[in-house]
Design a protein around this motif. Structure first.
Motif, mmCIF file in Angstrom:
data_model
loop_
_atom_site.group_PDB
_atom_site.id
_atom_site.type_symbol
_atom_site.label_atom_id
_atom_site.label_comp_id
_atom_site.label_asym_id
_atom_site.label_seq_id
_atom_site.Cartn_x
_atom_site.Cartn_y
_atom_site.Cartn_z
ATOM 1 N N GLU A 219 -120.430 -33.002 -76.032
ATOM 2 C CA GLU A 219 -121.826 -32.782 -75.682
ATOM 3 C C GLU A 219 -122.201 -31.302 -75.738
ATOM 4 O O GLU A 219 -121.414 -30.433 -75.361
ATOM 5 C CB GLU A 219 -122.122 -33.312 -74.265
ATOM 6 C CG GLU A 219 -122.005 -34.820 -74.128
ATOM 7 C CD GLU A 219 -120.579 -35.267 -73.905
ATOM 8 O OE1 GLU A 219 -119.681 -34.379 -73.897
ATOM 9 O OE2 GLU A 219 -120.343 -36.473 -73.752
ATOM 10 N N SER A 220 -123.402 -31.033 -76.233
ATOM 11 C CA SER A 220 -124.016 -29.700 -76.240
ATOM 12 C C SER A 220 -123.301 -28.700 -77.132
ATOM 13 O O SER A 220 -123.526 -27.492 -77.020
ATOM 14 C CB SER A 220 -124.109 -29.136 -74.809
ATOM 15 O OG SER A 220 -124.830 -30.007 -73.978
ATOM 16 N N LYS B 126 -134.584 -33.127 -68.472
ATOM 17 C CA LYS B 126 -133.674 -34.143 -69.025
ATOM 18 C C LYS B 126 -132.706 -33.527 -70.029
ATOM 19 O O LYS B 126 -131.544 -33.931 -70.113
ATOM 20 C CB LYS B 126 -134.487 -35.249 -69.690
ATOM 21 C CG LYS B 126 -135.220 -36.154 -68.703
ATOM 22 C CD LYS B 126 -135.995 -37.233 -69.431
ATOM 23 C CE LYS B 126 -136.737 -38.128 -68.438
ATOM 24 N NZ LYS B 126 -137.530 -39.176 -69.127
ATOM 25 N N VAL B 127 -133.182 -32.545 -70.788
ATOM 26 C CA VAL B 127 -132.299 -31.873 -71.744
ATOM 27 C C VAL B 127 -131.185 -31.131 -71.014
ATOM 28 O O VAL B 127 -130.014 -31.164 -71.436
ATOM 29 C CB VAL B 127 -133.114 -30.903 -72.628
ATOM 30 C CG1 VAL B 127 -132.189 -30.109 -73.538
ATOM 31 C CG2 VAL B 127 -134.145 -31.662 -73.450
ATOM 32 N N GLU C 129 -129.924 -31.855 -68.145
ATOM 33 C CA GLU C 129 -129.011 -32.801 -67.505
ATOM 34 C C GLU C 129 -127.926 -33.287 -68.457
ATOM 35 O O GLU C 129 -126.890 -33.781 -68.026
ATOM 36 C CB GLU C 129 -129.807 -33.987 -66.952
ATOM 37 C CG GLU C 129 -130.699 -33.612 -65.767
ATOM 38 C CD GLU C 129 -131.594 -34.753 -65.328
ATOM 39 O OE1 GLU C 129 -131.636 -35.775 -66.061
ATOM 40 O OE2 GLU C 129 -132.237 -34.639 -64.275
ATOM 41 N N LYS C 130 -128.169 -33.151 -69.771
ATOM 42 C CA LYS C 130 -127.175 -33.588 -70.754
ATOM 43 C C LYS C 130 -126.053 -32.569 -70.916
ATOM 44 O O LYS C 130 -125.003 -32.896 -71.479
ATOM 45 C CB LYS C 130 -127.856 -33.816 -72.108
ATOM 46 C CG LYS C 130 -128.884 -34.942 -72.100
ATOM 47 C CD LYS C 130 -129.534 -35.096 -73.465
ATOM 48 C CE LYS C 130 -130.596 -36.196 -73.446
ATOM 49 N NZ LYS C 130 -131.277 -36.336 -74.769
#
Length: 522
Positions: free
Chosen positions: A249-250, A178-179, A181-182
């Motif tokens: 993001e990220s 899940k991490v 996928e972000k």
């Protein structure tokens, strides 16, 4: 992690029984004078499962008596059960029962540790998770096959323990997925590059020797500069490679990775101490374990007994469990920051090497391992021989045929026997032996086919006149009879014939002709 080091009084008898089973297994794995047998391991394993069932009954009764919803678990008994189950799993792998459900327990334990360390580092890619996902699926299939087997219906308790362990691993894997996928797709190439650079730097730092050449470090610095000039703006934010816009993001993950890489480069350039002096002992221990395990990757086929991995696993577990809040603790109780990342890298690499050694295990008993090694070597040589173009003479196959014949003669009624018993791995060895015979047959056929083709090419066509001036279709095609210089050559030949005739006429009458000379000598 263990919540309690105490042993409840009601569970003391269970603890003692499990301890006895572990001592018996330890004695078997330490005895290298004879091969381990499945008949020695399975009875101990059955007793252990029965004892675990007794523990479940005791704990259910304890919860009812104390009116508790949950007990303070896991405790010291659970820790001993986990360690003993790992030894059982390694023993089953040693005797060739690799594809059985209980033999997967040690793999699940190692995978669980790897997933925990990957999540803790927060630095990983899809490539790191793909082999773990594949292995979890294999283990799930093995457990499902055991459950579907009617003859193993009485092993439901065993499957329950394994399925619980498998569920823990899958939950950890899904959280890591899940991490990932972000992370935006546009930033994945940058993330992968930074992770590769960081691993290369960690590999340099993890070695005790100083890097001999600056070329490798120069390449890494060049890659970091390219990332900075092409993908980072003046404020330090990472940009989309195509749109050149800031991606929200990220950002924290990428910035942290880039900063770590720059710090590691400086540490290498200035040749600072890699680890705080207070953590040197842990560093030396982990480095030694890592080196020994990497050596086993090369020699495991001949020297490794799978149960020998338990001592390394136990050492690593002890170091890992001694950490506090994710930090390695020095002997004086402090947690120095310098070198923590290198120690975690060594710990993770050691667990990964154990995982590779476990996954490379063949379903062959150690009693048949020498024969398996010989067959594997012959097969590899035959495949290389075939890849290089085959053979030119049957003599080239004689050494392999003799070796295969000697191994084939060891079979009794189609089975490889050792001390009057039939060890596990018969199917694997028979398949290898058949494959080797098939390859030798294919090489022989290919040689005959090549020889026939070459004979056909070299053989003259019927009616062809070789070495003369044939007419029409009988004329050999290799001669160019239309060459305008051909007539000149014919004239030269006629002149030479005339000279030979003149010379023969000048011979004295008493000189013997060639035929007469031969007759006289006879």
């Amino acid at each position: 992690m263990v919540n309690s080091n105490e042993i409840p009084k009601v569970e003391q008898l269970i603890y003692d029984k499990i301890g006895e089973y572990r001592e018996q297994l330890t004695a078997l794995k330490m005895d290298h004078s004879k091969f381990m047998k499945s008949t020695d391991i399975v009875p101990i394993y059955r007793k252990m499962i029965a004892t675990i069932n007794e523990l479940k009954v005791i704990r259910r009764q304890e919860k009812a008596d104390l009116h508790l919803e949950h007990l303070d678990l896991p405790n010291k008994v659970d820790l001993l059960i986990d360690e003993t189950f790992q030894v059982v799993s390694l023993c089953l792998m040693t005797v060739g029962l690799t594809r059985t459900a209980p033999a997967t327990y040690v793999s699940l334990s190692t995978v669980q540790r790897l997933l925990e360390h990957i999540g803790e580092s927060e630095i990983y890619t899809h490539l790191d998770l793909v082999p773990i996902e594949k292995r979890l699926k294999e283990i799930e299939d093995i457990i499902s096959q055991d459950e579907a087997d009617q003859s193993l219906a009485d092993r439901e308790d065993e499957h329950e323990l394994l399925k619980f362990k498998l569920k823990q691993c899958k939950n950890e894997y899904n959280s890591l997925l899940k991490v990932l996928e972000k992370v935006p797709k546009s930033l994945e190439p940058i993330l992968n590059s930074l992770i590769s650079i960081r691993r290369a730097l960690m590999s340099i730092l993890a070695h005790t020797k100083v890097i001999q050449s600056d070329d490798e470090l120069h390449v890494i610095q060049k890659e970091l500069n390219e990332i900075k000039t092409q993908n980072i703006d003046k404020e330090g934010n990472f940009l989309d490679p195509e749109t050149k816009e800031v991606v929200v993001e990220s950002q924290g993950l990428l910035k942290g990775l880039y900063y770590d890489c720059m710090v590691l480069v400086k540490d290498i350039l200035f040749n600072d101490d890699k680890v705080d002096p207070a953590l040197k002992e842990i560093f030396s221990t982990l480095l030694e374990i890592k080196s020994n395990l990497e050596g086993l990757l090369i020699t495991s086929r001949w020297t490794l007994r799978k149960t020998d991995l338990f001592q390394y696993q136990k050492q690593l577990d002890a170091i890992d469990n001694a950490r506090q809040n994710g930090y390695f603790v020095a002997p004086d109780g402090s947690t120095p920051k310098k070198g923590q990342i290198i120690l975690l890298y060594l710990l993770r690499r050691s667990y990964a090497t154990i995982y590779k050694l476990l996954e490379s295990s063949e379903p062959v008993s150690e009693a048949l391992q020498p024969l398996h090694n010989q067959l594997t070597t012959v097969r590899r040589c035959l495949i290389d021989l075939k890849t290089m173009g085959g053979i030119s003479s049957l003599r080239e196959l004689y050494p392999y045929q003799l070796k295969l014949a000697s191994l084939d003669n060891l079979r009794v009624d189609g089975k490889f026997m050792v001390d009057g018993e039939i060890p596990e791995g018969q199917g694997t060895l028979n398949a290898l032996l058949s494959e080797c015979f098939d390859i030798t047959h294919e090489l022989t056929i290919e040689m005959y086919e090549r020889n026939e083709n070459s004979d056909e090419q070299d053989a003259p066509v019927e009616g062809l006149v070789i070495g003369t001036k044939g007419n029409g279709e009988n004329r050999e095609q290799n001669y160019d009879y239309e060459d305008p210089n051909a007539q000149g050559h014919e004239n030269e030949d006629d002149e030479e014939d005339e000279e030979d005739e003149e010379d023969s006429e000048e011979l004295p009458s008493y000189a013997p002709t060639p035929n007469e000379s031969d007759a006289d000598s006879t």
